[in-house]
Motif scaffolding. Structure first.
Motif, mmCIF file in Angstrom:
data_model
loop_
_atom_site.group_PDB
_atom_site.id
_atom_site.type_symbol
_atom_site.label_atom_id
_atom_site.label_comp_id
_atom_site.label_asym_id
_atom_site.label_seq_id
_atom_site.Cartn_x
_atom_site.Cartn_y
_atom_site.Cartn_z
ATOM 1 N N VAL A 94 10.101 -5.450 -6.420
ATOM 2 C CA VAL A 94 9.514 -6.784 -6.569
ATOM 3 C C VAL A 94 7.991 -6.640 -6.543
ATOM 4 O O VAL A 94 7.405 -6.318 -5.506
ATOM 5 N N GLU A 95 7.361 -6.867 -7.695
ATOM 6 C CA GLU A 95 5.909 -6.747 -7.792
ATOM 7 C C GLU A 95 5.205 -8.056 -7.438
ATOM 8 O O GLU A 95 4.088 -8.039 -6.911
ATOM 9 N N TYR A 96 5.857 -9.177 -7.771
ATOM 10 C CA TYR A 96 5.258 -10.488 -7.506
ATOM 11 C C TYR A 96 6.316 -11.435 -6.960
ATOM 12 O O TYR A 96 7.492 -11.354 -7.331
ATOM 13 N N ILE A 97 5.878 -12.352 -6.111
ATOM 14 C CA ILE A 97 6.713 -13.471 -5.699
ATOM 15 C C ILE A 97 5.999 -14.751 -6.127
ATOM 16 O O ILE A 97 4.810 -14.934 -5.852
ATOM 17 N N SER A 116 2.012 -11.090 2.438
ATOM 18 C CA SER A 116 0.828 -10.329 2.844
ATOM 19 C C SER A 116 1.211 -9.147 3.726
ATOM 20 O O SER A 116 0.717 -8.024 3.533
ATOM 21 N N ASP A 117 2.109 -9.389 4.665
ATOM 22 C CA ASP A 117 2.552 -8.316 5.562
ATOM 23 C C ASP A 117 3.202 -7.178 4.786
ATOM 24 O O ASP A 117 3.041 -6.000 5.121
ATOM 25 N N ALA A 118 3.951 -7.549 3.729
ATOM 26 C CA ALA A 118 4.672 -6.548 2.925
ATOM 27 C C ALA A 118 3.831 -6.017 1.766
ATOM 28 O O ALA A 118 4.296 -5.160 1.004
ATOM 29 N N GLU A 119 2.611 -6.532 1.621
ATOM 30 C CA GLU A 119 1.701 -6.131 0.539
ATOM 31 C C GLU A 119 2.317 -6.388 -0.841
ATOM 32 O O GLU A 119 2.200 -5.573 -1.762
ATOM 33 N N VAL A 120 2.993 -7.538 -0.961
ATOM 34 C CA VAL A 120 3.554 -7.969 -2.241
ATOM 35 C C VAL A 120 2.606 -9.000 -2.849
ATOM 36 O O VAL A 120 2.155 -9.915 -2.162
ATOM 37 N N LYS A 121 2.302 -8.854 -4.125
ATOM 38 C CA LYS A 121 1.396 -9.782 -4.789
ATOM 39 C C LYS A 121 2.095 -11.128 -5.019
ATOM 40 O O LYS A 121 3.326 -11.192 -5.114
ATOM 41 N N THR A 122 1.287 -12.172 -5.127
ATOM 42 C CA THR A 122 1.847 -13.510 -5.294
ATOM 43 C C THR A 122 1.279 -14.217 -6.519
ATOM 44 O O THR A 122 0.123 -14.021 -6.896
ATOM 45 N N GLY A 149 -3.286 -17.082 -3.428
ATOM 46 C CA GLY A 149 -2.565 -15.921 -3.928
ATOM 47 C C GLY A 149 -3.363 -15.063 -4.881
ATOM 48 O O GLY A 149 -4.566 -15.254 -5.067
ATOM 49 N N ASN A 150 -2.673 -14.121 -5.502
ATOM 50 C CA ASN A 150 -3.327 -13.152 -6.385
ATOM 51 C C ASN A 150 -3.515 -13.668 -7.802
ATOM 52 O O ASN A 150 -4.533 -13.382 -8.446
ATOM 53 N N ILE A 151 -2.519 -14.407 -8.305
ATOM 54 C CA ILE A 151 -2.569 -14.922 -9.674
ATOM 55 C C ILE A 151 -2.318 -16.421 -9.638
ATOM 56 O O ILE A 151 -1.410 -16.897 -8.941
#
Length: 237
Positions: A94-97, A116-122, A149-151
């Motif tokens: 999973v790259e993004y949620i 954030s804790d899992a370093e997954v982009k959002t 978020g990131n995007i």
């Protein structure tokens, strides 16, 4: 060789695990860059089922669990919806949620913290299936999204060509932003994503999941033609 930096995502809208895995295999063969797993489309989705699906697909994934109010099919409570997304935080592929901007702030902050804790982009998303807000309002929405978020992602419905141009204006002013104008009138904005260095655009592998979507074969052909045209221009300089 010129290569578009915009990734092509294809949503998977099948209802059961077997069909999801078959569809994912097909879309990977069609050279999608990333798959959007629409959890809200899955019948009686569980954390264990999602984990098995993601591990089996073994390909970059956007995890999305869309609310009814923003065009999705999830029937459970908001807490149940967010908990299923939480499952995806610790899954390798999973790259993004995708998290809706208008999610209840407490639940939104909760899932953002887990990401954030899992370093997954959002991807922070906003949908309006009735209209296109003004450029100023869209800018305000995107700025809110980017603070979280990131995007940033805005998906809106145009009533005329000017509305579609408003979406292009947003992409021209904002980096890391996905801007989509829906319907046939706005379908070209999906192709224009690469012109504005949008990180992701969305195509279909067969099933249309949003008005004005373009199939991946056409999307790739058009993007490659644009890149070749740009290359020819550079050669002439």
């Amino acid at each position: 060789m010129l290569i578009s930096q915009t990734k092509i995502a294809i949503p998977i809208m099948q209802k059961n695990e077997e069909d999801i895995l078959k569809t994912a295999e097909d879309y990977i063969k069609k050279e999608a860059d990333i798959l959007e797993l629409r959890i809200d489309a899955i019948t009686d989705a569980t954390s264990e089922m999602i984990e098995n699906i993601v591990d089996t697909i073994f390909f970059p994934i956007i995890a999305t669990n869309r609310t009814k109010s923003e065009g999705g099919d999830f029937l459970g409570s908001e807490r149940e919806r967010i908990n299923l997304l939480k499952t995806c935080c610790n899954l390798k592929h999973v790259e993004y949620i995708d998290i809706e901007l208008q999610t209840d702030p407490c639940l939104r902050d909760y899932i953002l913290g887990k990401c954030s804790d899992a370093e997954v982009k959002t991807i922070i998303s906003y949908h309006d299936f009735e209209k296109t807000p003004s450029v100023d309002n869209l800018l305000e929405i995107v700025n809110q999204e980017k603070e979280l978020g990131n995007i940033a992602k805005v998906v809106v419905m145009p009533k005329d060509l000017e509305d579609t141009i408003s979406v292009l204006a947003i992409m021209s002013r904002c980096d890391n932003t996905i801007g989509i104008s829906m319907g046939e009138l706005g379908s070209y904005t999906r192709l224009m994503a690469s012109k504005f260095n949008s990180p992701i655009t969305f195509a279909t592998g067969g099933d249309v999941t949003a008005p004005g979507q373009i199939d991946i074969e056409t999307m790739k052909l058009m993007l490659n033609m644009d890149l070749m045209d740009e290359g020819d221009l550079l050669d002439d300089i």
